[in-house]
Design an enzyme around this catalytic site. Structure first.
Site, PDB file in Angstrom:
ATOM      1  NE  ARG A 109      -2.616  -7.569  -4.800  1.00 27.99           N
ATOM      2  CZ  ARG A 109      -3.112  -7.717  -3.831  1.00 27.99           C
ATOM      3  NH1 ARG A 109      -2.921  -7.781  -2.551  1.00 27.99           N
ATOM      4  NH2 ARG A 109      -4.540  -7.999  -3.843  1.00 27.99           N
ATOM      5  CB  SER A 144      -4.624  -6.307   4.635  1.00 27.82           C
ATOM      6  OG  SER A 144      -4.176  -5.041   4.137  1.00 27.82           O
ATOM      7  CE  LYS A 184     -14.313  -5.901   2.321  1.00 30.09           C
ATOM      8  NZ  LYS A 184     -13.091  -5.530   1.516  1.00 30.09           N
ATOM      9  CG  HIS A 213      -2.122  -0.853   1.174  1.00 34.87           C
ATOM     10  ND1 HIS A 213      -2.279  -1.780   2.546  1.00 34.87           N
ATOM     11  CD2 HIS A 213      -2.953  -1.278   0.439  1.00 34.87           C
ATOM     12  CE1 HIS A 213      -3.344  -2.527   2.306  1.00 34.87           C
ATOM     13  NE2 HIS A 213      -3.798  -2.309   0.975  1.00 34.87           N
TER      14      HIS A 213
HETATM   15  O1  PNS Z   1      -8.851  -2.964  -0.052  1.00 36.43           O
HETATM   16  P1  PNS Z   1     -10.055  -3.360  -0.491  1.00 36.43           P
HETATM   17  O2  PNS Z   1     -11.006  -4.100   0.459  1.00 36.43           O
HETATM   18  O3  PNS Z   1      -9.948  -4.119  -1.888  1.00 36.43           O
HETATM   19  O4  PNS Z   1     -10.946  -2.181  -0.880  1.00 36.43           O
HETATM   20  C1  PNS Z   1     -12.180  -2.209  -1.437  1.00 36.43           C
HETATM   21  C2  PNS Z   1     -13.065  -0.868  -1.469  1.00 36.43           C
HETATM   22  C3  PNS Z   1     -13.023  -0.354  -0.344  1.00 36.43           C
HETATM   23  C4  PNS Z   1     -12.288   0.077  -2.379  1.00 36.43           C
HETATM   24  C5  PNS Z   1     -14.408  -0.958  -2.006  1.00 36.43           C
HETATM   25  O5  PNS Z   1     -15.053  -2.103  -1.531  1.00 36.43           O
HETATM   26  C6  PNS Z   1     -15.242   0.178  -2.282  1.00 36.43           C
HETATM   27  O6  PNS Z   1     -14.945   1.079  -2.910  1.00 36.43           O
HETATM   28  N1  PNS Z   1     -16.095   0.102  -1.266  1.00 36.43           N
HETATM   29  C7  PNS Z   1     -17.063   1.428  -1.190  1.00 36.43           C
HETATM   30  C8  PNS Z   1     -18.469   0.910  -1.555  1.00 36.43           C
HETATM   31  C9  PNS Z   1     -18.831   1.171  -3.020  1.00 36.43           C
HETATM   32  O7  PNS Z   1     -18.694   2.163  -3.427  1.00 36.43           O
HETATM   33  N2  PNS Z   1     -19.205   0.101  -3.683  1.00 36.43           N
HETATM   34  C10 PNS Z   1     -19.384  -0.031  -5.087  1.00 36.43           C
HETATM   35  C11 PNS Z   1     -17.928  -0.199  -5.726  1.00 36.43           C
HETATM   36  S1  PNS Z   1     -18.173  -0.988  -7.187  1.00 36.43           S
END
Ligand code: PNS
Length: 168
Positions: free
Chosen positions: A89, A127, A40, A16
């Site tokens: 990645r 993570s 989560k 990150h």
């Molecule tokens: O680190 P992660 O868990 O892969 O991050 C995922 C994240 C937080 C970027 C994604 O779940 C997100 O944007 N969540 C917010 C809710 C949202 O906007 N959902 C629609 C996205 S398609």
């Protein structure tokens, strides 16, 4: 131009940090957007994740850390960001990320998602894997920023003893 680097950051890893540093070199301002989502079942509360990420990224002058709930597109609007930066990645990341990028585009056509490739030496880090290694006593010193090592070891030990309460 302001870019968002969103994620769960439970906790922030060296991968990150590498991604945020790359975004900070490309954009005027970078907002690291930590999703505050108890569904989560994160190991660290949003405030803890914010503080660990803030300390790890303190050397980057144009980066700030914030948390959000709800949709990313709404948060992007609220902070005036036109770009979302994600790290890739491997191919599996792209399969997952492209659906999110397309949904975000459907919701907010002017918000672009930009993909960056990080350092190869971090491409196995996530993570969730780092939490698992920590839980079973493996060495995570080369996986997370220095300030995350002890908090992660301590949280792993608490969880192993079954003393951690998720909304702490
Ligand atoms: O680190 P992660 O868990 O892969 O991050 C995922 C994240 C937080 C970027 C994604 O779940 C997100 O944007 N969540 C917010 C809710 C949202 O906007 N959902 C629609 C996205 S398609």
């Amino acid at each position: 131009m302001t870019a968002l680097v969103p994620g769960t950051f439970d906790p922030i890893t060296l991968g990150h940090v590498d991604l945020v540093a790359r975004a900070a070199a490309l954009f005027d301002q970078v907002v690291v957007a930590i999703l505050d989502n108890t569904a989560k079942a994160p190991w660290f509360s949003a405030a803890e994740r914010e503080s660990l990420a803030g300390a790890a990224l303190a050397g980057l002058g144009n980066v700030r850390v914030d948390s959000f709930t709800g949709l990313l597109v709404h948060f992007a609007d609220a902070v005036g960001a036109r770009v979302v930066v994600k790290g890739l990645r491997c191919g599996a990341d792209f399969d997952y990320e492209r659906t999110m990028a397309l949904m975000n585009r459907q919701l907010a056509p002017r918000l672009e998602t930009v993909f960056l490739t990080g350092e190869a030496r971090y491409s196995h880090l996530s993570s969730s894997l780092v939490r698992e290694v920590a839980l079973f006593g493996g060495d995570i010193a080369n996986c997370v920023p220095p300030g995350v090592i002890e908090p992660l070891r301590a949280r792993a030990a608490e969880r192993k003893r079954g003393r951690h309460h998720p909304d702490a």
